[in-house]
Every structure is written in C-alpha cells, then in structure tokens.
Design a protein around this motif. Structure first.
Motif, PDB file in Angstrom:
ATOM      1  N   LEU A  92      -1.630  85.238 -26.099  1.00 17.54           N
ATOM      2  CA  LEU A  92      -2.631  86.230 -25.725  1.00 17.54           C
ATOM      3  C   LEU A  92      -3.811  85.473 -25.123  1.00 17.54           C
ATOM      4  N   SER A  93      -4.102  85.729 -23.856  1.00 20.43           N
ATOM      5  CA  SER A  93      -5.168  85.012 -23.161  1.00 20.43           C
ATOM      6  C   SER A  93      -6.361  85.937 -22.949  1.00 20.43           C
ATOM      7  N   LEU A  94      -7.516  85.525 -23.470  1.00 20.91           N
ATOM      8  CA  LEU A  94      -8.755  86.286 -23.337  1.00 20.91           C
ATOM      9  C   LEU A  94      -9.722  85.500 -22.464  1.00 20.91           C
ATOM     10  N   SER A  95     -10.241  86.141 -21.454  1.00 22.23           N
ATOM     11  CA  SER A  95     -11.160  85.498 -20.510  1.00 22.23           C
ATOM     12  C   SER A  95     -12.569  86.065 -20.711  1.00 22.23           C
ATOM     13  N   TRP A  96     -13.592  85.172 -20.677  1.00 23.68           N
ATOM     14  CA  TRP A  96     -14.975  85.634 -20.757  1.00 23.68           C
ATOM     15  C   TRP A  96     -15.398  86.081 -19.361  1.00 23.68           C
ATOM     16  N   SER A  97     -15.517  87.383 -19.171  1.00 26.51           N
ATOM     17  CA  SER A  97     -15.724  87.958 -17.849  1.00 26.51           C
ATOM     18  C   SER A  97     -16.944  87.402 -17.105  1.00 26.51           C
ATOM     19  N   PRO A  98     -18.119  87.254 -17.737  1.00 22.19           N
ATOM     20  CA  PRO A  98     -19.268  86.724 -16.991  1.00 22.19           C
ATOM     21  C   PRO A  98     -19.027  85.333 -16.420  1.00 22.19           C
ATOM     22  N   ASN A  99     -18.277  84.488 -17.125  1.00 22.89           N
ATOM     23  CA  ASN A  99     -17.964  83.161 -16.593  1.00 22.89           C
ATOM     24  C   ASN A  99     -17.017  83.256 -15.407  1.00 22.89           C
ATOM     25  N   TRP A 100     -16.015  84.131 -15.516  1.00 30.09           N
ATOM     26  CA  TRP A 100     -15.085  84.312 -14.397  1.00 30.09           C
ATOM     27  C   TRP A 100     -15.826  84.833 -13.174  1.00 30.09           C
ATOM     28  N   CYS A 101     -16.762  85.748 -13.399  1.00 24.93           N
ATOM     29  CA  CYS A 101     -17.539  86.285 -12.280  1.00 24.93           C
ATOM     30  C   CYS A 101     -18.387  85.191 -11.638  1.00 24.93           C
ATOM     31  N   ALA A 102     -18.974  84.323 -12.466  1.00 24.34           N
ATOM     32  CA  ALA A 102     -19.804  83.241 -11.934  1.00 24.34           C
ATOM     33  C   ALA A 102     -18.978  82.251 -11.128  1.00 24.34           C
ATOM     34  N   LEU A 103     -17.739  81.994 -11.556  1.00 29.37           N
ATOM     35  CA  LEU A 103     -16.898  80.999 -10.896  1.00 29.37           C
ATOM     36  C   LEU A 103     -16.222  81.534  -9.641  1.00 29.37           C
ATOM     37  N   GLU A 104     -15.766  82.800  -9.671  1.00 29.07           N
ATOM     38  CA  GLU A 104     -15.050  83.305  -8.503  1.00 29.07           C
ATOM     39  C   GLU A 104     -15.143  84.810  -8.292  1.00 29.07           C
ATOM     40  N   GLY A 105     -15.376  85.573  -9.331  1.00 27.12           N
ATOM     41  CA  GLY A 105     -15.356  87.024  -9.190  1.00 27.12           C
ATOM     42  C   GLY A 105     -16.448  87.569  -8.299  1.00 27.12           C
ATOM     43  N   ASP A 106     -17.662  86.999  -8.388  1.00 26.06           N
ATOM     44  CA  ASP A 106     -18.757  87.449  -7.530  1.00 26.06           C
ATOM     45  C   ASP A 106     -18.426  87.224  -6.055  1.00 26.06           C
ATOM     46  N   ALA A 107     -17.848  86.067  -5.764  1.00 24.74           N
ATOM     47  CA  ALA A 107     -17.499  85.745  -4.381  1.00 24.74           C
ATOM     48  C   ALA A 107     -16.439  86.703  -3.835  1.00 24.74           C
ATOM     49  N   ARG A 108     -15.603  87.200  -4.718  1.00 26.41           N
ATOM     50  CA  ARG A 108     -14.573  88.150  -4.309  1.00 26.41           C
ATOM     51  C   ARG A 108     -15.104  89.574  -4.187  1.00 26.41           C
ATOM     52  N   GLY A 109     -16.297  89.792  -4.723  1.00 26.15           N
ATOM     53  CA  GLY A 109     -16.830  91.146  -4.753  1.00 26.15           C
ATOM     54  C   GLY A 109     -16.056  92.034  -5.699  1.00 26.15           C
ATOM     55  N   SER A 110     -15.563  91.454  -6.788  1.00 22.92           N
ATOM     56  CA  SER A 110     -14.743  92.211  -7.734  1.00 22.92           C
ATOM     57  C   SER A 110     -15.551  93.289  -8.438  1.00 22.92           C
ATOM     58  N   PRO A 111     -15.030  94.521  -8.518  1.00 17.32           N
ATOM     59  CA  PRO A 111     -15.708  95.588  -9.256  1.00 17.32           C
ATOM     60  C   PRO A 111     -15.962  95.210 -10.715  1.00 17.32           C
ATOM     61  N   GLN A 112     -15.137  94.310 -11.245  1.00 14.93           N
ATOM     62  CA  GLN A 112     -15.306  93.844 -12.622  1.00 14.93           C
ATOM     63  C   GLN A 112     -16.677  93.200 -12.826  1.00 14.93           C
TER      64      GLN A 112
END
Length: 209
Positions: free
Chosen positions: A29-49
């Motif tokens: 079971l893999s749990l990701s900390w969303s704010p860190n993912w957003c800082a690393l790549e999600g913001d650049a992707r413009g992810s709704p997350q």
C-alpha cells in the motif's frame, strides 16, 4: 548458442508466469504526501489535485501486488477496463482519475480482480491505515528526519512493526510511506525489494495549502 536459447526461453517463461493475473505474494500500500508531490511535479502539470481549493494530505498512490522478490506489472487481464465514472469516484482518496486509471493498468490487472473489486480492495486497504493527523496541522514547510514520519505511522497503527513499513524520499522531499499487507489486507513484513528506507535527516515536508 543452444545454451543461450535455453536461457532465453526460460527467462521468457519466467516472465510470463510472473505477470499472470492473481499470482503474487502480498500487497504494498503506497501513500503519497500530496503537497510534496505537487511541489515536485504536480504544480508544473497543472494537476487539479494541487488546486488551492483542495486539501489532500496522504493520498493513495496505489495498491501493488508484490512477490517476495520482484513484482508483476501490466498483466494481460481478461477483466474489463474501468469506466470513467469508476476512476472519477476514486479521486477522493487518489487525487485524480488519471492516477486511478494508471494504477489499474499497471497494478490492478495483476491482482486477478475486476476493476470494481480492485478499487474496492484499494479503498479498504487505505481505510485500514490510520494517517497521522499531526502532518495536517503543519502551517509552514519543515525539514525533518524521514524516521519521524515512520515513527508517526507506527504510533498511529499499533499493529504495524518496523519491518512492515518504509518511507521513501525523492529530490530531498519525503515522497511516500509504503506499508506491506497480506492478500487479506493484514500487516506483514516487507520483502527486500520494498525496504528502501530514506536516511535523510533534513527531508523537506510541505504543508497542506
């Protein structure tokens, strides 16, 4: 030449067997900390997350079939692919329907389950693990030892032992918490391929915006 052909045939058969749906030893079971993912790549992707209106914390990255050594992926499943409605309904715990679709293709197909059953199994596994509330209370970015994250999960989940959980890092950030579960979703020791503890003493941890 003959020895090489025998080796190639054996390796091919082994790969086919390892990617047979329903053949695996346990789950990760893999749990990701969303704010860190957003800082690393999600913001650049413009992810709704990563939209400021969202408050995702520990999201479900995936529920992965695992062998004691190695893992299957992208199995040839006879099960029907999930509908858009199914993947959209997973966004409350996965952050995006795209992730839900990708996890089915790469991992769900190897479980031997139908898409609805895989998502139900994933949701149940996610619900069985208590995500420590302390991380949701952060107001500013902090740097902390990765071991602090592991300790928080162990304290919040008394059934977990140290060899059942591992914390990973990426680019100086806490990335994921991975917890090993039996096929009936009870905690079990992780195999050597899963235990890759992050040793950082100053891993970056972003707050929920």
């Amino acid at each position: 030449m003959r020895a090489f052909l025998v080796f190639l045939f054996t390796a091919t058969m082994s790969l086919a067997e390892s990617n047979k749906p329903g053949v695996f030893d346990y789950y990760v079971l893999s749990l990701s900390w969303s704010p860190n993912w957003c800082a690393l790549e999600g913001d650049a992707r413009g992810s709704p997350q990563c939209d400021s209106s969202e408050d995702y914390g520990w999201v479900l990255h995936g529920l992965w079939p695992q062998f004691h050594r190695g893992w299957p992926e992208f199995c040839q499943s006879a099960e029907r692919a999930p509908s858009r409605r199914m993947t959209r309904e997973m966004t409350d715990i996965m952050g995006s329907s795209g992730l839900a679709w990708h996890q089915w293709r790469k991992h769900g197909t190897c479980t031997g389950l139908s898409a609805p059953a895989y998502y139900a199994q994933s949701r149940e596994a996610y619900a069985r693990v208590t995500r420590p509330e302390v991380f949701r209370k952060l107001k500013d970015p902090v740097q902390l030892p990765a071991s602090v994250v592991e300790e928080a999960f162990l304290k919040a989940n008394p059934s977990l032992e140290r060899d059942m959980v591992t914390v990973t890092c990426r680019e100086g950030h806490i990335q994921e918490v991975r917890i090993c579960l039996s096929r009936d979703l009870n905690p079990v020791p992780c195999g050597r391929d899963v235990i890759r503890d992050c040793r950082l003493k100053d891993a970056q941890f972003e707050p929920i915006r």
